[in-house]
Design an enzyme around this catalytic site. Structure first.
Site, short mmCIF file in Angstrom:
data_model
loop_
_atom_site.label_atom_id
_atom_site.label_comp_id
_atom_site.label_asym_id
_atom_site.label_seq_id
_atom_site.Cartn_x
_atom_site.Cartn_y
_atom_site.Cartn_z
N ASP A 92 0.87 -1.17 0.00
CA ASP A 92 0.00 0.00 0.00
C ASP A 92 0.91 1.23 0.00
O ASP A 92 2.12 1.13 0.22
CB ASP A 92 -0.91 -0.04 1.24
CG ASP A 92 -2.11 0.90 1.06
OD1 ASP A 92 -2.97 0.92 1.96
OD2 ASP A 92 -2.18 1.60 0.04
N ASP A 266 -7.80 -7.48 0.62
CA ASP A 266 -6.86 -7.61 1.74
C ASP A 266 -7.60 -7.21 3.01
O ASP A 266 -8.47 -6.33 2.97
CB ASP A 266 -5.63 -6.70 1.55
CG ASP A 266 -5.87 -5.33 2.15
OD1 ASP A 266 -6.49 -4.49 1.47
OD2 ASP A 266 -5.46 -5.10 3.31
N CYS A 304 -10.99 -28.79 7.07
CA CYS A 304 -9.85 -27.87 7.00
C CYS A 304 -8.57 -28.67 7.13
O CYS A 304 -8.46 -29.57 7.97
CB CYS A 304 -9.92 -26.84 8.14
SG CYS A 304 -8.61 -25.61 8.06
N CYS A 306 -5.60 -27.35 7.87
CA CYS A 306 -4.56 -26.61 8.60
C CYS A 306 -4.10 -27.43 9.80
O CYS A 306 -4.73 -28.41 10.22
CB CYS A 306 -5.10 -25.25 9.06
SG CYS A 306 -5.95 -25.29 10.64
N CYS A 309 -6.52 -27.93 12.75
CA CYS A 309 -7.66 -28.83 12.52
C CYS A 309 -7.24 -30.27 12.31
O CYS A 309 -8.01 -31.20 12.58
CB CYS A 309 -8.48 -28.37 11.32
SG CYS A 309 -9.27 -26.79 11.62
N HIS A 335 -5.20 -21.22 10.97
CA HIS A 335 -6.53 -21.72 10.58
C HIS A 335 -7.34 -20.65 9.86
O HIS A 335 -7.94 -20.90 8.81
CB HIS A 335 -7.31 -22.18 11.82
CG HIS A 335 -8.76 -22.38 11.49
ND1 HIS A 335 -9.22 -23.49 10.82
CD2 HIS A 335 -9.83 -21.57 11.68
CE1 HIS A 335 -10.52 -23.36 10.61
NE2 HIS A 335 -10.92 -22.20 11.12
N1 0O1 Z 1 -4.24 3.39 0.13
C1 0O1 Z 1 -5.44 3.09 0.66
N2 0O1 Z 1 -5.54 2.07 1.55
C2 0O1 Z 1 -6.78 1.80 2.11
C3 0O1 Z 1 -6.88 0.78 3.10
C4 0O1 Z 1 -5.67 -0.05 3.55
C5 0O1 Z 1 -5.75 -1.44 2.96
N3 0O1 Z 1 -4.89 -2.37 3.69
C6 0O1 Z 1 -3.47 -2.09 3.59
C7 0O1 Z 1 -2.62 -3.03 4.41
C8 0O1 Z 1 -1.16 -2.73 4.18
C9 0O1 Z 1 -0.51 -2.79 5.52
C10 0O1 Z 1 -1.55 -2.86 6.55
C11 0O1 Z 1 -2.89 -2.96 5.87
C12 0O1 Z 1 -8.13 0.56 3.68
N4 0O1 Z 1 -8.51 -0.29 4.68
C13 0O1 Z 1 -9.83 -0.05 4.87
N5 0O1 Z 1 -10.59 -0.63 5.80
C14 0O1 Z 1 -9.99 -1.52 6.79
C15 0O1 Z 1 -11.12 -1.80 7.76
C16 0O1 Z 1 -10.65 -2.67 8.86
C17 0O1 Z 1 -10.02 -2.10 9.98
C18 0O1 Z 1 -9.60 -2.93 11.01
C19 0O1 Z 1 -9.81 -4.31 10.94
C20 0O1 Z 1 -10.43 -4.85 9.81
C21 0O1 Z 1 -10.84 -4.03 8.77
N6 0O1 Z 1 -10.32 0.87 4.02
C22 0O1 Z 1 -9.27 1.28 3.28
C23 0O1 Z 1 -9.18 2.26 2.29
C24 0O1 Z 1 -7.92 2.54 1.73
C25 0O1 Z 1 -7.77 3.60 0.75
O1 0O1 Z 1 -8.73 4.31 0.38
N7 0O1 Z 1 -6.52 3.84 0.27
ZN ZN Z 2 -8.23 -25.23 10.27
#
Ligand code: 0O1
Ligand code: ZN
Length: 372
Positions: A92, A266, A304, A306, A309, A335
């Site tokens: 990212d 992701d 599963c 893994c 499991c 898992h």
């Molecule tokens: N550049 C950019 N990145 C975004 C991200 C990061 C995606 N993961 C990046 C990885 C790279 C390294 C870390 C992550 C996002 N993540 C989320 N929601 C996560 C919601 C969430 C929060 C906590 C737990 C579960 C879900 N919306 C996002 C929108 C954007 C965006 O517009 N632009």
């Molecule tokens: Zn499993």
């Protein structure tokens, strides 16, 4: 060496099954990309990540630029060698992490200045700097440097933020070093405003990228609004290019987004849940700290493969978490990632078989059963 491209194999409605060809291998889509934060998928060896069937993993530009530093990773041979992952890596662009870590920061038209959450040192990210850092990391897929507005926000703020991101997308593309088998993705913004989303798609396709992400979602708008935004945005995106929904999501989110034409995902959920005793299964989620698992000798999921499991059971995992043993988070992360990969493989096979509708119904019935 083959060019970076996405090839469609089969469709059902708006859902697609295809193959993403990259310099570091071919990955079937739809695909779920485990999140590696500081050059590791937390609590997992890369062999374990590979064994779950993951094809692409995420690297974290924000963390790696702070420690050990992009130049050190470049000197060490890039992220693939650093973390011993030979498959594709998507990084990212760092802007979202700066905002979400709430680090002391100042946003201006040119970029963002912030203080490291590690040692308070000052740093600055611009479209050029972010693109150069991702190049130093040798990312297979580079993301544009963008601004993701927190929702809810006034339409004017969403509009201004989207237009800033589009100017930054052009600068990111300008700074991108083209390499055979490597790609750069534009990120569609615009909140839940379909007019702004359409303007953002047009701006990005005018610039031209190897793939397109839907950003600015999974930031508190809720699933219904997220799906409604996809319904109005995805059909406008280039059919022959891969589509990546950032930060999503739960198994139910993934299924609904694949049905709406998304190919790549992701999310930190499966790994974060694995560390907090939450298990994902075909029958819903389980909190393994709950006493009801103390004598339950069933595996988490019957089908599963893994380690948790095949060699252990719920009673043992319950014990590990109660005893605060590190093997608990290790086994449960394994898992959860294995479950997410099995889920994506099943969805892909259903699209190819022309039975996504039936498969989706069976998946949703299982999750709703929530039986232990
Ligand atoms: N550049 C950019 N990145 C975004 C991200 C990061 C995606 N993961 C990046 C990885 C790279 C390294 C870390 C992550 C996002 N993540 C989320 N929601 C996560 C919601 C969430 C929060 C906590 C737990 C579960 C879900 N919306 C996002 C929108 C954007 C965006 O517009 N632009
Ligand atoms: Zn499993």
């Amino acid at each position: 060496m083959s060019a970076f491209r996405w090839v469609c194999e089969s469709t059902e409605g708006r859902a697609r099954a295809g193959f993403l060809h990259t310099a570091h291998g071919v990955v079937p889509t739809p695909t779920f990309m485990p999140v590696g934060t500081v050059g590791t998928v937390k609590a997992m060896t890369m062999d374990a990540v590979r064994s779950t069937g993951a094809g692409i993993v995420l690297g974290n530009t924000y963390h790696l630029m702070l420690r050990p530093g992009a130049e050190k990773v470049r000197a060490l041979g890039g992220l693939h060698r650093f973390m011993d992952w030979k498959g594709p890596i998507l990084t990212d662009s760092g802007g979202f992490q700066v905002m979400s870590l709430g680090a002391l920061r100042k946003l201006d038209q040119d970029g963002v200045t912030f203080a490291s959450h590690i040692d308070g040192s000052k740093h600055r990210l611009t479209p050029e700097r972010s693109t150069d850092i991702q190049h130093a990391l040798d990312a297979t897929i580079t993301m544009c440097f963008d601004e993701c507005p927190a929702l809810p926000a006034p339409v004017e703020a969403i509009e201004a933020s989207m237009r800033l991101s589009m100017r930054w997308a052009a600068r990111s593309r300008e700074a991108f070093a083209r390499r055979e088998g490597y790609g750069q993705f534009g990120i569609v913004q615009g909140g839940t405003e379909l007019g702004l989303r359409a303007e953002s798609v047009r701006a990005l396709t005018d610039i031209g990228f190897e793939g397109y992400a839907v950003g600015g979602l999974a930031v508190g708008e809720g699933q219904a609004l997220m799906f409604a935004t996809l319904d109005g945005t995805v059909p406008l995106m280039p059919e022959g290019a891969p589509r990546y929904l950032m930060g999503v999501g739960t198994p139910d989110d993934l299924l609904g987004a694949v049905e709406r034409g998304i190919d790549m995902f992701d999310c930190v959920m499966p790994t974060r849940a694995g560390r907090t005793a939450r298990a994902y299964t075909e029958r819903g989620t389980l909190n393994l700290r709950n006493a009801r698992h103390a004598l339950d000798t069933r595996p988490l999921s019957p089908d599963c493969d893994c380690l948790a499991c095949t060699r252990h059971d719920r009673a043992y995992l319950h014990h590990l978490f109660r005893a605060n043993e590190m093997l608990g988070p290790m086994l449960l992360t394994w898992h959860n990632l294995a479950y997410y990969q099995r889920l994506m493989r099943g969805i892909r096979a259903a699209i190819v078989a022309g039975d996504l509708a039936g498969h989706a119904g069976r998946l949703r019935a299982g999750w709703a059963s929530d039986d232990w």
